[in-house]
Design a protein around this motif. Sequence first.
Motif, mmCIF file in Angstrom:
data_model
loop_
_atom_site.group_PDB
_atom_site.id
_atom_site.type_symbol
_atom_site.label_atom_id
_atom_site.label_comp_id
_atom_site.label_asym_id
_atom_site.label_seq_id
_atom_site.Cartn_x
_atom_site.Cartn_y
_atom_site.Cartn_z
ATOM 1 N N GLU A 122 -2.865 4.649 2.213
ATOM 2 C CA GLU A 122 -2.161 4.802 0.934
ATOM 3 C C GLU A 122 -0.672 5.075 1.176
ATOM 4 O OE1 GLU A 122 -2.220 7.863 -2.820
ATOM 5 O OE2 GLU A 122 -3.803 8.021 -1.309
ATOM 6 N N GLY A 123 -0.396 5.966 2.137
ATOM 7 C CA GLY A 123 0.997 6.267 2.483
ATOM 8 C C GLY A 123 1.692 5.056 3.072
ATOM 9 N N GLN A 124 0.997 4.350 3.934
ATOM 10 C CA GLN A 124 1.594 3.163 4.557
ATOM 11 C C GLN A 124 1.905 2.097 3.508
ATOM 12 O OE1 GLN A 124 2.381 3.115 7.927
ATOM 13 N NE2 GLN A 124 3.574 1.362 7.230
ATOM 14 N N GLU A 125 1.042 1.980 2.519
ATOM 15 C CA GLU A 125 1.286 1.012 1.448
ATOM 16 C C GLU A 125 2.516 1.395 0.623
ATOM 17 O OE1 GLU A 125 -2.467 0.574 -0.543
ATOM 18 O OE2 GLU A 125 -3.295 -0.521 1.163
ATOM 19 N N LYS A 126 2.744 2.693 0.486
ATOM 20 C CA LYS A 126 3.955 3.135 -0.233
ATOM 21 C C LYS A 126 5.203 2.674 0.517
ATOM 22 C CE LYS A 126 2.006 7.199 -2.507
ATOM 23 N NZ LYS A 126 1.824 8.652 -2.410
ATOM 24 N N LEU A 127 5.160 2.775 1.842
ATOM 25 C CA LEU A 127 6.303 2.293 2.634
ATOM 26 C C LEU A 127 6.458 0.781 2.464
ATOM 27 C CD1 LEU A 127 6.004 4.226 6.046
ATOM 28 C CD2 LEU A 127 7.387 4.819 4.063
ATOM 29 N N LYS A 128 5.335 0.081 2.511
ATOM 30 C CA LYS A 128 5.353 -1.378 2.402
ATOM 31 C C LYS A 128 5.930 -1.839 1.059
ATOM 32 C CE LYS A 128 2.256 -5.370 2.834
ATOM 33 N NZ LYS A 128 0.881 -5.823 3.073
ATOM 34 N N ASP A 129 5.647 -1.085 0.017
ATOM 35 C CA ASP A 129 6.095 -1.460 -1.330
ATOM 36 C C ASP A 129 7.543 -1.072 -1.599
ATOM 37 O OD1 ASP A 129 3.621 -2.460 -1.831
ATOM 38 O OD2 ASP A 129 2.873 -0.673 -2.860
ATOM 39 N N ALA A 130 8.183 -0.362 -0.653
ATOM 40 C CA ALA A 130 9.511 0.203 -0.925
ATOM 41 C C ALA A 130 10.648 -0.729 -0.498
ATOM 42 C CB ALA A 130 9.653 1.535 -0.197
ATOM 43 N N THR A 131 11.774 -0.561 -1.185
ATOM 44 C CA THR A 131 13.013 -1.256 -0.819
ATOM 45 C C THR A 131 14.093 -0.202 -0.569
ATOM 46 O OG1 THR A 131 12.443 -3.132 -2.219
ATOM 47 C CG2 THR A 131 14.760 -2.928 -1.595
ATOM 48 N N ILE A 132 14.738 -0.301 0.581
ATOM 49 C CA ILE A 132 15.770 0.669 0.961
ATOM 50 C C ILE A 132 17.068 -0.059 1.277
ATOM 51 C CG2 ILE A 132 16.448 2.305 2.804
ATOM 52 C CD1 ILE A 132 14.478 3.560 0.845
ATOM 53 N N PHE A 133 18.160 0.507 0.791
ATOM 54 C CA PHE A 133 19.485 -0.042 1.077
ATOM 55 C C PHE A 133 20.175 0.849 2.105
ATOM 56 C CE2 PHE A 133 24.111 -0.034 -0.083
ATOM 57 C CZ PHE A 133 24.397 -1.292 0.430
ATOM 58 N N ILE A 134 20.576 0.264 3.225
ATOM 59 C CA ILE A 134 21.306 1.015 4.251
ATOM 60 C C ILE A 134 22.773 0.587 4.194
ATOM 61 C CG2 ILE A 134 21.497 1.593 6.711
ATOM 62 C CD1 ILE A 134 18.569 0.690 7.050
ATOM 63 N N ALA A 135 23.637 1.535 3.861
ATOM 64 C CA ALA A 135 25.066 1.257 3.760
ATOM 65 C C ALA A 135 25.708 1.532 5.105
ATOM 66 C CB ALA A 135 25.691 2.118 2.669
#
Lengths: 243, 64
Positions: free
Chosen positions: A20-33
């Motif tokens: 469940e936790g891994q799926e949360k990471l998979k579903d996420a979008t992160i912007f690195i500036a």
Amino acid sequence: MLSPDEQRRYSRQIMLFGEEGQEKLKDATIFIAGAGGLGSPIALYLAAAGVGKIIIADNDLVELSNLNRQIVHSTPDIGERKSESARQKMGAINPGIIIEGHHGTIDSENISTLIKDTDGIVDAMDNFETRYILNKAAYEKKIPLFHGGIHGFSGQATTIIPGRTACLRCIFPHAPPKETFPVLGTTAGFIGVLQANEVIKYLIGTGELLENRLLLWDGERAELDTIEVEKNPSCPICGNNGE
Amino acid sequence: MQVILPDKSRHTLPQDPQDIRGILLKFGCNPTSVIVIRNGIVVPEDFTAREDDEIRIISVSHGG
Ligand SMILES: [Zn+2]
């Protein structure tokens, strides 16, 4: 749903926070500036951890003098766009995620597009002018901002959750002067890893974030310290009379 | 009041109220390169510190 390959790749993490936790990471979008000293470990660790989509922006080309600390880039990358060099390395570590490289300066015009639909903004910038742009956009769009800063053997980090914590401007009311700063690669590594760790905890919803706490790292003495910070009611961004 | 400098050294100042700007000047700190924490809260340069306050001066790491 994780594929059998993903289950194997992330098995040591799944032991920690489940599929469940891994799926949360998979579903996420992160912007690195920034794809420099801080951006390097952040990009590598978030890619390796399986954050589903990562957008990384930088306006620079790789130079020889970057290589003591910007570990996402290698000697053959000199002259290459940092965003592209980072994208390739992240893709090599984890071909199962989406990575977008953006070559260009982050400004108040393009920031909304860059952070559109992202779940978090990671501050890996080398100047406070751009950090203030990230902070303002994060506050307006209610997106968490993971701050880090480095100098020499020292660094700092904090996690800003709009509406819940002090914003970057509350903590750093004025921009320090721009200068070429001395820095050790391990300082960038230490603070960048802390920021990536904050992002992962936030996405999974586990642990205690650096909310309203400024973490200070003194690498010369090997000392860590956290100080409490509070919202400033007269902050021009998040205060009572905000912009 | 107690003043803690970026190098962690502690200094005791006389009881009289003093503004942060004056304290920074006294210890040779550039106001744009540091933040000042009074009892856990960032305070501006024109803030006046009082007898029981603990003032901590922290160097800002601005690189990335
Ligand atoms: Zn604020």
